[in-house]
Design an enzyme around this catalytic site. Structure first.
Site, short mmCIF file in Angstrom:
data_model
loop_
_atom_site.label_atom_id
_atom_site.label_comp_id
_atom_site.label_asym_id
_atom_site.label_seq_id
_atom_site.Cartn_x
_atom_site.Cartn_y
_atom_site.Cartn_z
N ASN A 120 0.84 -1.20 0.00
CA ASN A 120 0.00 0.00 0.00
C ASN A 120 0.88 1.26 0.00
OD1 ASN A 120 -2.33 1.50 -0.08
ND2 ASN A 120 -3.17 0.73 1.84
N HIS B 288 -8.52 3.47 8.42
CA HIS B 288 -9.07 2.21 7.93
C HIS B 288 -10.49 1.97 8.43
CE1 HIS B 288 -4.97 1.04 6.63
NE2 HIS B 288 -5.61 0.21 5.82
#
Length: 422
Positions: free
Chosen positions: A318, A349
């Site tokens: 990521n 998140h």
């Protein structure tokens, strides 16, 4: 999920068309901005229906902040509003509307838009509100010195190449791409006359796109075959825990963690290919003279699978989110930058407890790995066999440490996480 894949495949076709028929050499920047924005809005509405209104509300709220807030505070206000709205949506999505975890929902695009909003706000603050000598080399390069117009702002946040799955990119790079300066700027960094060229070459992204589509296809096949056959839930099955030896449990943990990766490889590589197909993502020329199209790449699979340190692993996983965390948090945190960065990552998140188990554990793993590397590695550099042994040992430990850290991220809830750690 079908809508997601359909949108990304249609975006891929639209990206080729965008590059060929709406190229900057024969189309104005305004037309390119408008097309990218309108298609992005259409994709959002197609995928998420009326829930896409959350994306547009957040975008317009922060456009107001960007134009009305004082420059010394623009990054603070934008950060609080964007992260606050994202967190409220995370809470409502799970605990009020009971979406659970199986439905593809609007939080993914909202997370990408939050990254872009806060990135642009910080870069505006750097470009207008700070002196050049106060900035790092990267901050100086990415600093934005004028507030964008509404069309530029909407295009950056809602363009069809990145609205569904990202990635986040810097505002200056995106504007250079729309205006046709993106590739040219990177090519000027190389002395082409010395290489025998009379004029600048014209790099084509087609090869990079085809390569990434092959990775996407392999990832899809692995996802459909491995993920269902090796579920993470099995590692906390009572019979498995009672009858399986400890080392076998560790081995199976590695296997199920590997099985959970292909869906990320699929989504991120396809998103990268979409941007490349539009002509965005050129990063220059490598040491062999090959053209590189990895400016927006979100992962380096080889470096992930061969990582011999926790730092190396998270730097290649990521990638664009890691860059965002560094730019808006790590480089600006007044104290404890590592801890604050992991906490922000967990908050971004969502609010599942598993995320916080993962990222708080990640703080400890990062600090421990750093301490061991600094204190022990130099003892193993005196000979090739010792170095090879060290690399093998650190690869095994790194992979198992990652499995241990990310298992709660997949399981999400408190009870299975505690059972797993026990």
């Amino acid at each position: 999920q079908i809508n997601f894949v359909a949108c990304q495949l249609f975006a891929l076709l639209a990206a080729f068309w965008f590059r060929i028929y709406l190229g900057p050499s024969h189309t104005s920047s305004a037309v390119r901005h408008a097309f990218a924005t309108l298609f992005g809005i259409y994709f959002a509405v197609f995928c998420f229906g009326w829930y896409s209104i959350h994306l547009f509300v957040l975008v317009m709220m922060n456009y107001g902040i960007m134009n009305m807030a004082s420059i010394p505070n623009i990054h603070r206000y934008s950060f609080v509003v964007a992260m606050g709205y994202l967190t409220l949506c995370h809470i409502s999505r799970i605990y009020i509307f009971h979406y659970g975890i199986l439905t593809t929902d609007f939080s993914g695009p909202l997370m990408i838009i939050t990254q872009k909003i806060t990135t642009l706000a910080c870069q505006l603050h750097d470009g207008i509100g700070r002196q050049a000598e106060e900035l790092t080399a990267e901050q100086n390069r990415l600093a934005v010195k004028t507030r964008p117009s509404l069309l530029e702002y909407l295009s950056y946040l809602l363009n069809f190449m990145s609205i569904i799955a990202g990635p986040c990119s810097s505002y200056k790079d995106y504007i250079a791409f729309i205006e046709g300066r993106h590739v040219h700027m990177k090519l000027l960094e190389v002395n082409w006359k010395q290489k025998g060229y009379n004029r600048l070459p014209d790099p084509s992204p087609t090869g990079a796109v085809m390569y990434k589509l092959c990775i996407t296809l392999v990832s899809l096949i692995l996802f459909l075959t491995l993920t269902k056959n090796f579920p993470m839930a099995y590692i906390i099955d009572n019979e498995f825990l009672e009858k399986t030896p400890f080392l076998s449990r560790l081995g199976y943990l590695y296997v199920v963690t590997q099985a959970a990766k292909p869906k990320y490889y699929f989504a991120w590589t396809l998103a990268d290919a979409v941007n490349n197909a539009a002509g965005y993502g050129f990063s220059g020329v490598d040491e062999r003279g090959s053209f590189r199209w990895d400016l927006l790449s979100n992962l380096n699979i080889w470096n992930i699978e061969t990582a011999t340190s926790f730092k190396m692993y998270i730097e290649n996983w990521n990638i664009q989110t890691s860059a965002w965390l560094k730019r808006v948090c790590y480089d600006r945190a007044p104290w404890y930058p590592t801890a604050l960065t992991f906490i922000l990552s967990a908050l971004w998140h969502g609010i599942y407890p598993g995320y916080y188990f993962t990222f708080l554990t990640g703080i400890l793993i990062t600090l421990a790995a750093r301490a061991i590397r600094n204190n022990c590695r130099h003892y193993f550099l005196s000979s090739v066999p010792l170095k090879i042994a060290y690399d093998i040992a650190t690869w095994v430990v790194t992979q198992l440490a990652v499995c241990y850290t990310v298992a709660p991220f997949v399981m999400l809830a408190v009870e299975p996480t505690i059972k797993f750690y026990k």
